[in-house]
Design a protein around this motif. Structure first.
Motif, mmCIF file in Angstrom:
data_model
loop_
_atom_site.group_PDB
_atom_site.id
_atom_site.type_symbol
_atom_site.label_atom_id
_atom_site.label_comp_id
_atom_site.label_asym_id
_atom_site.label_seq_id
_atom_site.Cartn_x
_atom_site.Cartn_y
_atom_site.Cartn_z
ATOM 1 N N UNK A 77 0.785 -1.226 0.000
ATOM 2 C CA UNK A 77 0.000 0.000 0.000
ATOM 3 C C UNK A 77 0.816 1.275 0.000
ATOM 4 N N UNK A 78 2.097 1.167 0.361
ATOM 5 C CA UNK A 78 2.929 2.366 0.470
ATOM 6 C C UNK A 78 4.083 2.387 -0.539
ATOM 7 N N UNK A 79 4.066 1.506 -1.537
ATOM 8 C CA UNK A 79 5.231 1.389 -2.428
ATOM 9 C C UNK A 79 5.286 2.465 -3.506
ATOM 10 N N UNK A 80 4.212 3.201 -3.727
ATOM 11 C CA UNK A 80 4.155 4.322 -4.685
ATOM 12 C C UNK A 80 4.305 3.905 -6.140
ATOM 13 N N UNK A 81 3.997 2.690 -6.463
ATOM 14 C CA UNK A 81 3.830 2.306 -7.869
ATOM 15 C C UNK A 81 2.741 1.239 -7.924
ATOM 16 N N UNK A 82 1.973 1.262 -9.006
ATOM 17 C CA UNK A 82 0.835 0.353 -9.113
ATOM 18 C C UNK A 82 1.331 -1.025 -9.517
ATOM 19 N N UNK A 83 0.914 -2.007 -8.769
ATOM 20 C CA UNK A 83 1.464 -3.352 -8.921
ATOM 21 C C UNK A 83 0.429 -4.377 -9.365
ATOM 22 N N UNK A 84 -0.830 -4.174 -9.014
ATOM 23 C CA UNK A 84 -1.859 -5.179 -9.285
ATOM 24 C C UNK A 84 -2.431 -4.975 -10.687
ATOM 25 N N UNK A 85 -2.295 -5.968 -11.565
ATOM 26 C CA UNK A 85 -2.772 -5.808 -12.953
ATOM 27 C C UNK A 85 -4.290 -5.807 -13.048
ATOM 28 N N UNK A 86 -4.800 -5.284 -14.154
ATOM 29 C CA UNK A 86 -6.247 -5.154 -14.352
ATOM 30 C C UNK A 86 -6.960 -6.496 -14.360
ATOM 31 N N UNK A 87 -6.332 -7.519 -14.952
ATOM 32 C CA UNK A 87 -7.045 -8.786 -15.139
ATOM 33 C C UNK A 87 -7.420 -9.433 -13.805
ATOM 34 N N UNK A 88 -6.689 -9.084 -12.730
ATOM 35 C CA UNK A 88 -7.026 -9.650 -11.416
ATOM 36 C C UNK A 88 -8.422 -9.216 -11.000
ATOM 37 N N UNK A 89 -8.737 -7.936 -11.183
ATOM 38 C CA UNK A 89 -10.060 -7.440 -10.827
ATOM 39 C C UNK A 89 -11.100 -7.825 -11.872
ATOM 40 N N UNK A 90 -10.669 -8.057 -13.094
ATOM 41 C CA UNK A 90 -11.610 -8.503 -14.133
ATOM 42 C C UNK A 90 -12.083 -9.925 -13.866
ATOM 43 N N UNK A 91 -11.170 -10.770 -13.380
ATOM 44 C CA UNK A 91 -11.531 -12.158 -13.090
ATOM 45 C C UNK A 91 -12.460 -12.252 -11.886
ATOM 46 N N UNK A 92 -12.267 -11.378 -10.921
ATOM 47 C CA UNK A 92 -13.068 -11.428 -9.693
ATOM 48 C C UNK A 92 -13.363 -9.993 -9.245
ATOM 49 N N UNK A 93 -14.379 -9.344 -9.821
ATOM 50 C CA UNK A 93 -14.676 -7.931 -9.521
ATOM 51 C C UNK A 93 -14.848 -7.600 -8.043
ATOM 52 N N UNK A 94 -15.473 -8.490 -7.220
ATOM 53 C CA UNK A 94 -15.622 -8.136 -5.794
ATOM 54 C C UNK A 94 -14.296 -7.967 -5.059
ATOM 55 N N UNK A 95 -13.182 -8.356 -5.705
ATOM 56 C CA UNK A 95 -11.881 -8.250 -5.048
ATOM 57 C C UNK A 95 -11.545 -6.802 -4.693
ATOM 58 N N UNK A 96 -12.114 -5.839 -5.416
ATOM 59 C CA UNK A 96 -11.827 -4.430 -5.135
ATOM 60 C C UNK A 96 -12.303 -4.020 -3.747
ATOM 61 N N UNK A 97 -13.245 -4.805 -3.165
ATOM 62 C CA UNK A 97 -13.720 -4.528 -1.805
ATOM 63 C C UNK A 97 -12.909 -5.281 -0.748
ATOM 64 N N UNK A 98 -12.110 -6.254 -1.193
ATOM 65 C CA UNK A 98 -11.366 -7.108 -0.254
ATOM 66 C C UNK A 98 -9.864 -6.847 -0.266
ATOM 67 N N UNK A 99 -9.388 -6.139 -1.265
ATOM 68 C CA UNK A 99 -7.942 -5.902 -1.369
ATOM 69 C C UNK A 99 -7.695 -4.516 -1.962
ATOM 70 N N UNK A 100 -7.035 -3.668 -1.211
ATOM 71 C CA UNK A 100 -6.742 -2.338 -1.746
ATOM 72 C C UNK A 100 -5.563 -2.381 -2.710
ATOM 73 N N UNK A 101 -5.354 -1.302 -3.400
ATOM 74 C CA UNK A 101 -4.235 -1.162 -4.320
ATOM 75 C C UNK A 101 -3.305 -0.060 -3.811
ATOM 76 N N UNK A 102 -2.058 -0.007 -4.279
ATOM 77 C CA UNK A 102 -1.173 1.086 -3.874
ATOM 78 C C UNK A 102 -1.755 2.467 -4.175
ATOM 79 N N UNK A 103 -2.434 2.599 -5.320
ATOM 80 C CA UNK A 103 -3.012 3.895 -5.662
ATOM 81 C C UNK A 103 -4.181 4.244 -4.737
ATOM 82 N N UNK A 104 -4.926 3.239 -4.270
ATOM 83 C CA UNK A 104 -6.037 3.479 -3.354
ATOM 84 C C UNK A 104 -5.531 4.102 -2.052
ATOM 85 N N UNK A 105 -4.488 3.501 -1.488
ATOM 86 C CA UNK A 105 -3.975 4.039 -0.218
ATOM 87 C C UNK A 105 -3.155 5.306 -0.427
ATOM 88 N N UNK A 106 -2.577 5.467 -1.610
ATOM 89 C CA UNK A 106 -1.823 6.697 -1.879
ATOM 90 C C UNK A 106 -2.736 7.914 -1.785
#
Length: 603
Positions: free
Chosen positions: A195-224
């Motif tokens: 969450x604090x690394x300051x570069x986006x690491x999680x690729x789009x296809x991860x959320x495309x495969x399982x859309x509810x994941x956006x509620x269960x796992x934040x991204x670096x940009x979310x916490x930034x």
């Protein structure tokens, strides 16, 4: 100092009663430190390249100093875990694996831990608590992985109590296991660093495969966004509570997409350097932040890490490695990258051919990427290696990138460092391009240059003509108070120098400082302007916000937009004054020395 008694006790317990769990506590601590350090190095490497960077702002020394205590949290947690083992678990042995315990930990984290943390975090942003505690963490707008654990001690206690809920519960329920403890702590560290690394690491296809994941796992940009907007995105690792209570930032999705599209940054200039001593690995910006923010020096505790140092040096210097981008700076509109030849100084005697090829490859790759200037640092511009870079210009006459060795500015910096009113100086050291320029300038200005060795006198005399040649004197007199020194200065010669002698290096590397009653100036360098950004590490042995003259020469060349190369033996050094004036015009300042009669001759 804090953990040494625990290490001794854990070893004693294992030897006497075969209690290995205390050792596992210490092993987990080491794993957490290594895990965090890997994140630090990886994050700094990514942000140096600019790929998928989220916040494009600079990190300065004050942030590095503030975050140097990042391992306090690990030490504190280790003490808690050790006390729990001694007083709660005792001689009982934990099972290695229990599935029900792992499932219970996951459910307790997603439920009570995330919920309690969310509201506690919101409370911390109330002005009463924020001003007294949490503002320390939010002082870092541009985050690094270690930013995640930089908090006041009171917050450490609170976070530890919250995060211990799953582990204490499983312990009381009898479902705890070694794997559940290790996995949960590793998960916390991983997500914190993510969450604090300051570069986006999680690729789009991860959320495309399982859309509810956006509620269960934040991204670096979310916490930034929480660090830039302050009043949104309060969740620990699972954003669901932000969505439930309406505190999610509306820009979260768009920033995520923008960050993923951020391409690798194309620099205007590259400074190409290399490793010096073994310990210089840790002084790189990719290494230990607290060490790289101070000048390179021998530290006794690094001797304890020598086995790891040797292993790391072998990996870094493996023949297949290319140059490594490790630092990104900005000077007004100029973007400067620093790249590393993964070789130590000692390799430049035994691996010349491979190093020459690596430098050539780096130049051609920079040319392909549209880089305007390549500045050769330290031994990368050696006369025996490549003739101060001239070899590459001759081999590739159509190069658009300009090769700069920075010798003109280095020579002028040394000349300008000599105190006013000086009538004579003593010269001792290897004859280099910089040395010849310095001696020529001094002799033309009527300053006597006294040389101790006949071979050095003969070589220097060959570059002088006319009346100024009389100012070059062969001598056995060690009395001059100004010594111009380069590579080859012996310990015996230093001992003969008079008390209060001023040693002024003209070489890339500083002399060994033997005399406490003399003054040792730094190698040719200049203070960088306030407009220089993202300066959070020291260049080798130089102080903070000080750069070697060779490096500054490349920056000035790029800032001025000069079209000619500045490399090779045949380049006229008459441009020294032009480069000096340009450096001053862009805000670079010389290191001011006190007059000889007033300085205190102590290191």
């Amino acid at each position: 100092m804090v953990l040494a008694p625990l290490v001794i006790d854990s070893i004693y317990s294992y030897v006497t009663i075969r209690d290995h769990e205390k050792l596992l506590v210490m092993a987990l601590m080491v794993w957490r430190i290594v895990h965090s350090q890997v994140w630090i190095s990886f994050s700094r490497y990514q942000t140096a390249k600019g790929t998928k960077r989220i916040v494009d702002k600079s990190i300065e020394f004050d942030q590095v100093d503030r975050e140097r205590t990042w391992d306090d949290q690990i030490i504190f947690n280790t003490l808690i875990a050790y006390l729990a083992k001694v007083y709660m678990i005792g001689n009982n042995t934990l099972p290695f694996w229990r599935l029900d315990g792992v499932v219970l930990v996951a459910l307790l984290h997603a439920g009570p831990v995330e919920f309690i943390y969310y509201w506690f975090h919101r409370a911390l942003h109330h002005h009463f608590l924020y001003s007294r505690y949490h503002s320390h963490h939010h002082s870092s707008i541009v985050t690094e992985p270690i930013t995640s654990v930089v908090h006041p001690f009171a917050e450490h206690i609170a976070y530890t109590l919250i995060l211990l809920i799953p582990l204490i519960t499983t312990l009381l329920c009898g479902t705890v296991s070694v794997v559940s403890i290790a996995l949960y702590i590793t998960y916390i560290d991983f997500m914190n660093n993510l969450g604090h690394c300051n570069f986006e690491l999680i690729p789009r296809f991860v959320f495309s495969l399982f859309p509810p994941l956006k509620f269960l796992c934040y991204t670096p940009s979310f916490h930034s966004l929480h660090h830039t907007q302050f009043r949104t995105n309060y969740s620990l690792f699972m954003p669901m509570y932000d969505y439930i209570y309406g505190t999610n930032d509306k820009c979260s999705d768009s920033l995520y997409e923008t960050s993923l599209e951020q391409e690798e940054e194309k620099p205007d200039a590259i400074y190409l350097t290399h490793l010096t001593s073994l310990d210089s690995i840790y002084h790189l910006r990719l290494g230990f932040a607290s060490l790289s923010s101070h000048p390179l020096s021998s530290r006794c505790y690094l001797l304890l890490m020598r086995p790891f140092t040797l292993m790391l040096s072998f990996i870094l210097t493996f023949p297949s490695f290319k140059t490594i981008a490790f630092e990104r700076n900005r000077f007004r509109d100029l973007t400067l990258h620093s790249h590393l030849i993964p070789k130590f100084s000692t390799h430049y005697k035994s691996q010349k051919d491979s190093i020459k090829k690596m430098i050539e490859t780096a130049i051609l790759e920079a040319e392909k990427n549209g880089v305007r200037v390549m500045s050769l640092g330290l031994l990368n511009q050696g006369e025996e290696l490549n003739g101060y870079g001239e070899m590459y210009v001759r081999k590739h006459p159509k190069l658009k990138i300009r090769i700069v060795d920075g010798s003109s500015l280095a020579a002028e910096v040394v000349v300008r460092s000599i105190p006013g009113g000086t009538k004579e100086v003593l010269f001792r050291g290897q004859i280099t391009k910089v040395a010849r320029a310095i001696v020529t300038s001094l002799c033309q200005n009527g300053i006597k240059v006294m040389v101790l060795r006949e071979e050095e006198h003969c070589m220097l005399a060959g570059f002088l003509s006319g009346p100024c040649k009389e100012n070059l004197v062969l001598t056995t007199n060690y009395s001059p108070m100004i010594w111009l020194v380069g590579d080859g200065l012996s310990k015996e010669e230093q001992k003969i120098a008079a008390k209060g002698t001023h040693f002024l290096p003209f070489s890339q590397f500083p002399p060994t400082q033997l005399r406490k009653d003399c003054f040792y100036h730094t190698t040719p360098a200049m203070i960088i302007p306030d407009s220089a950004q993202n300066i959070d590490s020291c260049e080798n042995w130089l102080g903070r916000r000080v750069m070697s003259a060779w490096r500054v020469g490349g920056i000035v060349h790029a800032l001025e937009g000069w079209e000619e190369h500045e490399c090779g033996l045949n380049v006229p050094m008459s441009n020294s004054h032009r480069v000096w004036e340009a450096a001053l015009r862009h805000g670079f300042q010389p290191l001011v020395l006190p007059p000889i009669s007033k300085r205190v001759c102590k290191k």
